[in-house]
Structure formats: C-alpha cells, structure tokens
Design a protein around this motif. Structure first.
Motif, PDB file in Angstrom:
ATOM      1  N   ARG A   1       0.867  -1.178   0.000  1.00 18.43           N
ATOM      2  CA  ARG A   1       0.000   0.000   0.000  1.00 18.43           C
ATOM      3  C   ARG A   1       0.898   1.220   0.000  1.00 18.43           C
ATOM      4  NH1 ARG A   1      -4.265   0.630   4.879  1.00 18.43           N
ATOM      5  NH2 ARG A   1      -2.390   1.257   6.028  1.00 18.43           N
ATOM      6  N   PHE A   2       0.546   2.217  -0.820  1.00 17.56           N
ATOM      7  CA  PHE A   2       1.414   3.383  -0.926  1.00 17.56           C
ATOM      8  C   PHE A   2       1.474   4.149   0.387  1.00 17.56           C
ATOM      9  CE2 PHE A   2       0.339   3.047  -5.589  1.00 17.56           C
ATOM     10  CZ  PHE A   2       1.621   2.673  -5.978  1.00 17.56           C
ATOM     11  N   SER A   3       2.596   4.817   0.594  1.00 20.84           N
ATOM     12  CA  SER A   3       2.821   5.573   1.825  1.00 20.84           C
ATOM     13  C   SER A   3       1.757   6.659   1.974  1.00 20.84           C
ATOM     14  CB  SER A   3       4.221   6.195   1.815  1.00 20.84           C
ATOM     15  OG  SER A   3       4.343   7.115   0.746  1.00 20.84           O
ATOM     16  N   ASN A   4       1.596   7.159   3.184  1.00 22.64           N
ATOM     17  CA  ASN A   4       0.527   8.120   3.466  1.00 22.64           C
ATOM     18  C   ASN A   4       0.606   9.392   2.612  1.00 22.64           C
ATOM     19  OD1 ASN A   4      -1.804   8.859   5.202  1.00 22.64           O
ATOM     20  ND2 ASN A   4      -0.428  10.506   5.849  1.00 22.64           N
ATOM     21  N   PRO A   5       1.787  10.005   2.402  1.00 23.28           N
ATOM     22  CA  PRO A   5       1.834  11.205   1.554  1.00 23.28           C
ATOM     23  C   PRO A   5       1.346  10.948   0.133  1.00 23.28           C
ATOM     24  CG  PRO A   5       3.838  11.021   2.851  1.00 23.28           C
ATOM     25  CD  PRO A   5       3.100   9.735   3.032  1.00 23.28           C
ATOM     26  N   ILE A   6       1.741   9.808  -0.443  1.00 24.31           N
ATOM     27  CA  ILE A   6       1.315   9.475  -1.805  1.00 24.31           C
ATOM     28  C   ILE A   6      -0.184   9.196  -1.842  1.00 24.31           C
ATOM     29  CG2 ILE A   6       1.518   7.762  -3.652  1.00 24.31           C
ATOM     30  CD1 ILE A   6       4.478   7.488  -2.915  1.00 24.31           C
ATOM     31  N   ALA A   7      -0.662   8.388  -0.896  1.00 31.34           N
ATOM     32  CA  ALA A   7      -2.082   8.035  -0.868  1.00 31.34           C
ATOM     33  C   ALA A   7      -2.962   9.269  -0.667  1.00 31.34           C
ATOM     34  CB  ALA A   7      -2.331   7.008   0.234  1.00 31.34           C
ATOM     35  N   THR A   8      -2.521  10.188   0.184  1.00 28.51           N
ATOM     36  CA  THR A   8      -3.316  11.399   0.455  1.00 28.51           C
ATOM     37  C   THR A   8      -3.454  12.263  -0.785  1.00 28.51           C
ATOM     38  OG1 THR A   8      -2.594  11.395   2.776  1.00 28.51           O
ATOM     39  CG2 THR A   8      -3.471  13.455   1.892  1.00 28.51           C
TER      40      THR A   8
END
Length: 563
Positions: free
Chosen positions: A298-305
C-alpha cells in the motif's frame, strides 16, 4: 567361273542385278533438281537451311554435353535482341512506401476534423463495458494463514532495481522466495538508477509497517539485518555472499542452490533481483505473490493522500458522467521516442534530438557497425509510441465525446506544446497531476520519478476506463490490479497498433469507416477484459485463478474493495 559376290551398292561388271529403287516421294513434295551450266546440281536456299539445321541437331544429339551451353546461348540471344529494342517506351517503376509505414496522422486529423466535430453525441463512458460479467464474476480469495512460523533458516537481502513497477515485482518475488525457503526477508533496498534518478527508499513509497503486519503470519520481515549477524561480516555488505541468479529461475533452483548456502551462512544477498523468479510456480508460492502485490503493498501516506485528492477532483470534473472519468497512460517522452527509432513529423530537428538522446541514454547501442534501423517496419509492426494526436483520434473514434473527463498519466512529453495542442482541442477537460494539484502539493514529489509514478498509478487505478498506449510494467501491473478490483475485468482499452498503423495511414478513409473500425477495437478490448492466466503469463497481470475465485455478481458487490 566367276564367283558370285554378295550385294554391293557399287554394282558389278558382270551384270549383277541392282537392288530395287526406293519409292518415289509424294508428288506434293517432290522437287526435280535443276542443272547448272557446268552440269552441277544446285540446292535452293530453303533446302540448304534445312540441311544445316539437321546437321546441327545431329551434332547435338551425338554430343549431349553441348546442351550445357544452351542457357548461355539463350542469354546471349536475349542480350543481342534487347540491344536492338528502344527503352524509351518502357514505363518507369516508382517505389512507394508500404501502407502503414509513414506517420500521416496530422494530415488525417485535418481532413476528418469537421466530420469528427459534427459527431459528438455518443456517451461511451456509460456503455463501454458490456462483457464485464460474461462467464461469471471473480472475487479476491487469498487464503490468510494464522499458523505460527517455524524457526528461520536465515536472512535474505535483495536489491530491487528498475522503476516503480519493476521494483514492485522484485518485492513480491522476494516475499515468495523468502516464504518458500522459510527465511527472514530484510526490507528490499531500492537500487539507484541513472535513468530514473530516484533515491527513494522503501518507506518513501510504501507503507512499511502495514507491509510487515499484513505478511506477519506468512513471512518474517525486518527493516534491517541484526547487528550480531553483521558483526560476522565486519558490517560490510560486500563481504556477504551474493548470488548471481539467472533471470526467470525456477523455485526448485532456489531450493537446491540457494537454501543450502542460506542455512550455512545464515545471511545471503541477491543482487540484482528483478525478474529472478519464473512466472510458473507452486500454488503456495503464487499465493504469497498475490498477498504481497494486491494486499500488503500500500502506498505511503503522503502518496495516498495526494492521490485521493486528485481522484476526488477528477470525479468533480466529470459530474455529467456520474463521476466517471477515463485514464490514459501516454508514453511520448523524449527517451521513449528515441528508443523506438520511429520517425514522426519533426523533420531535421527531431532527427538531431533523437540521435542526441540515444547517445546520452544508450551510448553506442544504436550506432554499432552493421546495425540497420528500419523505421517503416517498426511502425507497421505496431511498436511506435502513439502520439497525443493519435490518442485523441482513437478515443473520439471509439465514441468518447469531447466532454469526457480524461486523466493523463505521463512523463514530460516531447515537444509538449505542439504535441498536446490537438489532444486538448479534442478533449478540453483533460487533466494531469500538474494541472489538478497545486505547486505546493506537488513539491514533496518533484524530482522523485517513482513517487510521481505512484500518484499516476493510483489515479489510473480508479478510473472507469484505463487506456494503455504502450507496453511496460506500469500498464501490466495496473491491468492486473484493476482485474483484482473489478470482479476480474480489467476495464482496459488496449488498441491494436498494427491495425492502427494501416488505418491512420489511409488517405481515403472516411470518418464513418474509421469510427467503425475503432468501435470494433473497443469491443475487442471489452471481450478480452476477463482472461485466465496461462502457464507463462504473469500473475501480476492475470490474477485469475491464483488470486481470485469465481463468484456470482451479488457476492462480488458485497465484498469489500481491495486496496
């Protein structure tokens, strides 16, 4: 008494009778010889020619070897004859390019633009997928284990090389190998490459904690090698035994060659690791690949956001289509155009740019002695990247109107201002991450190609339609992920570029005929949306049936969406 002699054609003085005379020739062919003044017999010219012909034929029949010279005599006769013929009346042979070998899409667009603009009433986003549930739907069914893991045989450290999705393949294959060998996997190291120029680490792109927790019952994963292990090697990774494994090696090879060394050393490394595991593997290995790719990564939080913001903004752009948008992966960057060796409409400037780009990226590869590059053959074989103009023509021909919201996933387009103008004219609602996000939102991702690619991947994943224009790891992983999300159907349009080369090079094709062919191409992509993995196919593109199970429609709709 005079003795009786046998028959002699000279006769005998003793009056021996002569043999009977030969029968006379037919009166029609009988010719009386004429005498000359000197009393000699003269032959007519025709009889003389016949006699010479018979003599020549007799000679040839007696000396059959002379027939070997017959071809030479024939050629000599033909040369003599041709020398007497005037060539002024012979038509010239004009060499024409083979159909589909020349880039003529700009001329086609100018000719068909009026008819295309008049045909803008269809709503393809609502009707594009008609075979989505043909043959039954599929649902994710990766079995989760709750068993306690046995003692580890040692640590495996791998280097994941390449771009975003090549690294993704390395990660998933490393999980599968570590699980099969009952080893502890060290979080893969991303190898810095001069082409991608991205120094990102695993945790910069993926949620590392989520990755470890999701796999905790199947594979032990640690973020670094314990100190007591590294002390044995003087904390020097170069002293650790490195396996140089051949591409597409089988699982039995890892068991026979790698496992004994792992047990002996307790720590090994494999570098490079891209494509070092064959597509075919036992079901237990395939299950770990599925679990890693579709659930654990799962992509990291900055990318996902940021991706969630862009998806939301795309849906706002497409309110007329109930929030449905179309995503296109376009590969028309300078390095892609250069590597393809195709010729477009840039003239001498394009030629110089491409030669310089090839020398920078692949020094000497394209200028080796004896290497012949045939741009026309490359285009006819469907290996040229589609231009933005061609993408626009194709989509309009497939029934997508000019009010369709499009997300364009791409790097820096070659000659972007000129190349993008016709596509924006055909689809004014086209967006990119640069137009959807503010400069402040994109700042943390600038100069990180893999992080930018991860944003594109996420937005394309959730589009109603995904259009791939060129091969590569990005569309292959995305097609498989979309199948995992959407009941086994990829919801992807993959144009047949061999047919397109002929269609777009046809100076007589009408808009109606072009649209009919493109609609057939769209229908073919729909029919090929659900495909079962074959032995040599990648599980990351074809998750059925290793990662998914057959189900009815209601069960799929009730199941929670995959991340």
């Amino acid at each position: 008494m005079v003795p009786h002699h046998a028959y002699s054609r000279l006769g005998s003085p003793g009056g021996t009778p002569s043999p009977p005379a030969s029968p006379r020739r037919s009166p029609r062919t009988h010719r009386r010889p004429s005498k000359s003044a000197s009393g000699r017999l003269l032959q007519s010219p025709r009889a003389l020619v016949q006699r010479m012909a018979w003599m020549l034929l007799s000679l040839l029949l007696r000396r059959q070897a002379i027939f070997l010279f017959a071809p030479l005599l024939y050629v000599a006769g033909m040369l003599f004859y041709m020398g007497t013929v005037s060539l002024e009346g012979v038509p010239r042979i004009i060499s024409r390019p083979a159909p589909g070998s020349i880039y003529r899409s700009p001329q086609l667009y100018l000719r068909l633009r009026t008819d295309m603009n008049a045909d803008n009433s269809s709503d393809a986003l609502a009707t594009v997928w008609r075979h989505a549930y043909k043959g039954g739907m599929w649902r994710p069914c990766i079995n989760m284990t709750m068993n306690e893991l046995p003692d580890s045989n040692g640590y495996i450290y791998v280097e994941a090389n390449g771009g975003l999705n090549q690294q993704r393949a390395s990660i998933c294959n490393a999980v599968a190998v570590a699980g099969y060998l009952n080893a502890t996997l060290v979080i893969p190291n991303f190898h810095y490459h001069s082409i991608w120029r991205d120094p990102s680490k695993f945790k910069d792109i993926y949620d590392e904690e989520y990755f470890i927790n999701t796999l905790r019952n199947d594979v032990r994963i640690v973020d670094k090698v314990p100190d007591f292990i590294m002390e044995r090697f003087g904390h020097n990774m170069s002293k650790v035994h490195n396996f140089k494994i051949k591409a597409w090696s089988s699982i039995p090879y890892y068991k026979d060659a790698v496992l004994p060394k792992l047990i002996e050393e307790k720590f090994i490394r494999i570098s490079p690791f891209a494509n070092r595991l064959s597509f075919d593997a036992p079901s237990t290995v395939q299950r770990l690949r599925c679990l890693a790719n579709f659930e654990a990564l799962r992509f990291s939080n900055p990318i996902a956001t940021l991706a969630e913001k862009l998806i939301s903004r795309m849906k706002e752009q497409s309110t007329d289509n109930n929030g449905r948008y179309l995503a296109v992966h376009l590969r028309f960057e300078e390095d892609m155009v250069a590597f393809s060796c195709c010729i477009f409409d840039g003239g001498e400037e394009e030629k110089q740019d491409m030669n310089a780009a090839r020398e920078r990226g692949w020094r000497g590869k394209f200028t080796k002695p004896g290497r012949v590059i045939r741009p026309g053959v490359i285009r006819m074989s469907g290996k040229c990247p589609l231009t933005p103009l061609e993408v626009g023509l194709i989509l309009r021909g497939m029934g997508f109107s000019n009010n369709t919201a499009i997300y364009l996933a791409s790097g820096k387009i070659y000659k972007a201002e000129k190349a993008m103008a016709p596509l924006l004219e055909m689809f004014p609602l086209l967006q990119t991450k640069e137009t959807l996000a503010s400069a402040e939102e994109l700042a943390p991702f600038k100069n990180y190609s893999s992080r930018m690619a991860a944003v594109d991947y996420s937005v394309c994943l959730h589009g109603e339609v995904f259009v791939t224009t060129q091969g590569g790891n990005f569309p292959h992983f995305l097609i498989g992920h979309r199948r995992y999300l959407y009941g086994g159907h990829s919801k992807t349009i993959k144009p047949d570029k061999r047919k397109l080369a002929l269609l777009l090079d046809n100076p007589k094709v009408s808009w109606k005929a072009l649209k009919r062919q493109l609609l057939n191409m769209r229908a073919h992509s729909d029919a090929k949306g659900i495909e079962i993995k074959r032995p040599n196919d990648s599980i990351y593109t074809y998750p059925c049936p290793d990662c998914m199970c057959r189900s009815n429609k209601s069960e799929v709709l009730k199941s929670p969406p995959a991340r």
